[in-house]
Design an enzyme around this catalytic site. Sequence first.
Site, PDB file in Angstrom:
ATOM      1  N   GLY A 121      -7.604   7.689  -0.928  1.00  0.00           N
ATOM      2  CA  GLY A 121      -6.904   8.871  -0.421  1.00  0.00           C
ATOM      3  C   GLY A 121      -5.638   8.518   0.335  1.00  0.00           C
ATOM      4  N   LEU A 122      -4.989   7.431  -0.091  1.00  0.00           N
ATOM      5  CA  LEU A 122      -3.690   7.056   0.470  1.00  0.00           C
ATOM      6  C   LEU A 122      -3.682   6.893   1.981  1.00  0.00           C
ATOM      7  CD1 LEU A 122      -1.233   9.112  -1.734  1.00  0.00           C
ATOM      8  CD2 LEU A 122      -1.239   6.633  -1.475  1.00  0.00           C
TER       9      LEU A 122
ATOM     10  N   LYS B 252       0.847  -1.190   0.000  1.00  0.00           N
ATOM     11  CA  LYS B 252       0.000   0.000   0.000  1.00  0.00           C
ATOM     12  C   LYS B 252       0.883   1.241   0.000  1.00  0.00           C
ATOM     13  CE  LYS B 252      -3.269   2.856   0.262  1.00  0.00           C
ATOM     14  NZ  LYS B 252      -4.084   3.050  -0.969  1.00  0.00           N
TER      15      LYS B 252
ATOM     16  N   CYS C  47       0.296  11.765  -7.403  1.00  0.00           N
ATOM     17  CA  CYS C  47      -0.171  12.501  -6.232  1.00  0.00           C
ATOM     18  C   CYS C  47      -0.083  13.987  -6.543  1.00  0.00           C
ATOM     19  CB  CYS C  47       0.723  12.223  -5.039  1.00  0.00           C
ATOM     20  SG  CYS C  47       0.949  10.492  -4.739  1.00  0.00           S
TER      21      CYS C  47
HETATM   22  C1  LIG Z   1      -8.460   0.228  -3.817  1.00  0.00           C
HETATM   23  C2  LIG Z   1      -7.235   0.591  -4.613  1.00  0.00           C
HETATM   24  C3  LIG Z   1      -6.170   1.264  -3.992  1.00  0.00           C
HETATM   25  C4  LIG Z   1      -5.035   1.617  -4.699  1.00  0.00           C
HETATM   26  N1  LIG Z   1      -3.992   2.244  -4.056  1.00  0.00           N
HETATM   27  C5  LIG Z   1      -2.850   2.512  -4.734  1.00  0.00           C
HETATM   28  C6  LIG Z   1      -1.708   3.067  -4.067  1.00  0.00           C
HETATM   29  O1  LIG Z   1      -1.715   3.278  -2.851  1.00  0.00           O
HETATM   30  N2  LIG Z   1      -0.593   3.340  -4.797  1.00  0.00           N
HETATM   31  C7  LIG Z   1      -0.531   3.072  -6.152  1.00  0.00           C
HETATM   32  O2  LIG Z   1       0.505   3.317  -6.774  1.00  0.00           O
HETATM   33  N3  LIG Z   1      -1.580   2.530  -6.799  1.00  0.00           N
HETATM   34  C8  LIG Z   1      -2.731   2.251  -6.125  1.00  0.00           C
HETATM   35  N4  LIG Z   1      -3.800   1.678  -6.790  1.00  0.00           N
HETATM   36  C9  LIG Z   1      -3.691   1.409  -8.245  1.00  0.00           C
HETATM   37  C10 LIG Z   1      -3.300  -0.031  -8.517  1.00  0.00           C
HETATM   38  O3  LIG Z   1      -2.055  -0.349  -7.954  1.00  0.00           O
HETATM   39  C11 LIG Z   1      -3.273  -0.309 -10.027  1.00  0.00           C
HETATM   40  O4  LIG Z   1      -2.356   0.568 -10.648  1.00  0.00           O
HETATM   41  C12 LIG Z   1      -4.616  -0.127 -10.709  1.00  0.00           C
HETATM   42  O5  LIG Z   1      -5.648  -0.568  -9.883  1.00  0.00           O
HETATM   43  C13 LIG Z   1      -4.707  -0.841 -12.065  1.00  0.00           C
HETATM   44  O6  LIG Z   1      -4.503  -2.239 -11.952  1.00  0.00           O
HETATM   45  P1  LIG Z   1      -5.721  -3.300 -11.797  1.00  0.00           P
HETATM   46  O7  LIG Z   1      -6.708  -3.000 -12.878  1.00  0.00           O
HETATM   47  O8  LIG Z   1      -5.073  -4.646 -11.908  1.00  0.00           O
HETATM   48  O9  LIG Z   1      -6.297  -3.052 -10.448  1.00  0.00           O
HETATM   49  C14 LIG Z   1      -4.955   1.318  -6.085  1.00  0.00           C
HETATM   50  C15 LIG Z   1      -6.020   0.639  -6.712  1.00  0.00           C
HETATM   51  C16 LIG Z   1      -7.138   0.272  -6.001  1.00  0.00           C
HETATM   52  C17 LIG Z   1      -8.248  -0.459  -6.708  1.00  0.00           C
END
Ligand SMILES: Cc1cc2nc3c(=O)[nH]c(=O)nc-3n(C[C@H](O)[C@H](O)[C@H](O)COP(=O)(O)O)c2cc1C
Lengths: 252, 303
Positions: B72-73, B45, B129
């Site tokens: 929101g991180l 995360k 961000c």
């Molecule tokens: C609930 C959630 C939280 C996420 N939090 C982050 C994060 O903290 N940092 C980040 O770089 N990407 C974050 N992402 C983006 C994912 O790492 C990824 O880039 C994006 O979901 C696309 O891949 P996917 O379609 O396989 O989920 C988050 C995605 C989701 C769904």
Amino acid sequence: MKYDSQLCKLVSARALTQDVYDFVLECPPLAALARPGQFAQIRLPGHTLRRPISICGIDKAAGTLRFVFQIRGEGTAELAQFQPGSQIEILAPLGNGFPVDPAKRTLLVGGGIGVPPMLGVAAELKDKAVAVLGFRSRDAVILEKDFQGVGAKTLIATDDGTYGHHGLVTDLCRDQEFDCVMACGPAPMLKAVKALADHRGVPCFVSLEERMACGIGACLGCAVALNKEDGTQYFGHVCKDGPVFDSHRVAW
Amino acid sequence: MADLRVTIAGVEFANPLIAASGTFGFGREYNEFYPLSVLGGISCKGITIKERPGNPPPRVTETPGGMLNAVGLQNPGVDHFIREDLPWLSKQGTKIIANVAGNAPEDYCATVEKLNDTCVDMIELNISCPNVKQGGVQFGTTTEGVYGITSEVRKHCKKPLMVKLSPNVTDISEMAVAAESAGADAISMINTLTGMRIDIRTRRPIIRNNTGGMSGPALLPIALRMVWQASQKVKIPIVGLGGISTWQDAVEMLLAGATALQIGTVLFTDPYAPIKIAEGLSRYMDENGIKSLSELTGGVRPW
Ligand SMILES: Cc1cc2nc3c(=O)[nH]c(=O)nc-3n(C[C@H](O)[C@H](O)[C@H](O)COP(=O)(O)O)c2cc1C
Ligand SMILES: Cc1cc2nc3c(=O)[nH]c(=O)nc-3n(C[C@H](O)[C@H](O)[C@H](O)COP(=O)(O)OP(=O)(O)OC[C@H]3O[C@@H](n4cnc5c(N)ncnc54)[C@H](O)[C@@H]3O)c2cc1C
Ligand code: FES
């Protein structure tokens, strides 16, 4: 193992009202782990997110879990189409559940589709349970016989007075004796129930809802504002810290 | 048996499947399903220099073929991560990638410095961000922004550095070039695509933040296109992600130009997806006489 995602057979499916369905799923390993107030994340073909539905009944001997849900949108409408014999994948049991104490006379308050999770609690408390259940009107009343069947004192209120008490569930609660309160339903009802419990000086536990993705505490999607000891607030998560919370922890 | 090992910036992963940041927490919840060593790696995360409370709910909702999120991180801060999560994570037999976020270059650099002396295997820079100094413009949406933050962090970072690109730009391959020229060892792409849903009854956006990041299967074709375009412009390896749900999607992503893969949203649909994807990939390689994953990377035959 605390929870798992498994394919289960739908052993019975029936409609309780026009839009409320009653499903029994066979899943012995998951039923063996389940406690009242926990929930399942139900997978729907073609959908990215699972749907959280509370466990309404647990039959460890038969290895089954019961779910009662209302059609609220696309996903629940599709779920209602499943026929007995079909396979449904569920991730369960999730969350903490209600802290049932069989020694305590417990007031169970359910509003609308918040009624089903209270049945599992009543089944453990039997005649120690006083169930006060509120519905919109007569045709929305569900599970009355089930609560009576497990030995709970069962009282019904309807908003329009077409069945039972004409008015709010909290009207009915005032005349009851209890050491503890557990509730699930719309937020205004939960707040009123908490006020009553505070007035009586008894503990009160509420089951909350929030939109979810993972269901296990990994994605931080299902935030709920909670109080810290020092009076400040933070975001906890309904799927992992709840769905059942001590009413004093919730930042209403 | 096909060899699923891949090496990125000198770090060897047992297989190309890495859990995507934000979808896997710090791993504990998924360890209930399987040992985390089934994964090549875990991108944790997103972490920041200080604890962040996150956004008010609702934070997630479903969309056709995917979902929106605006978490929101929310995270406990880098010190807490190093003290409470990393010791356990580092014993799980998988590679650990620390995903780092911040509002200002100083935040990123300070966080990375704290991670330098830990056992994390790689840093992933989340540049989607807001840059508080530049009035909230994202670091990741201009070539200057990408170059600036990457080169600044590079000076402080002793670990292999991967930059995660945002798809909310006109030409993502320019961003990839900017990251490479600023000293990134690898690129991961794509982050979420900004989206919105509205409740027609209340006329309120469903996500409390009004907008959210879209992820899930609907993202796959966009991610494939972007990885393909970027891979033609940079030499550093690309970790492909965005909507991968099946082993076939994984093969497509490799063919488009990815060296390794991340999987996120599919975990919510099926927590066992990484195991199924790894098995499918392995079978596909065996059936087609492919000995090493590198034979697939960039293997698309464009018209
Ligand atoms: C609930 C959630 C939280 C996420 N939090 C982050 C994060 O903290 N940092 C980040 O770089 N990407 C974050 N992402 C983006 C994912 O790492 C990824 O880039 C994006 O979901 C696309 O891949 P996917 O379609 O396989 O989920 C988050 C995605 C989701 C769904
Ligand atoms: C812990 C918990 C227990 C629940 N128990 C029950 C139960 O026993 N019986 C029952 O009928 N309903 C229950 N619900 C509510 C149920 O999850 C929603 O009605 C259902 O998700 C709606 O899905 P949909 O596709 O029909 O609606 P849509 O509006 O089409 O769904 C769109 C998205 O929003 C989510 N969503 C919409 N409304 C809710 C809501 N109220 N809570 C959480 N997510 C929502 C959906 O899961 C989906 O991701 C529970 C919710 C939670 C969080
Ligand atoms: S739904 Fe993922 S943390 Fe609760």
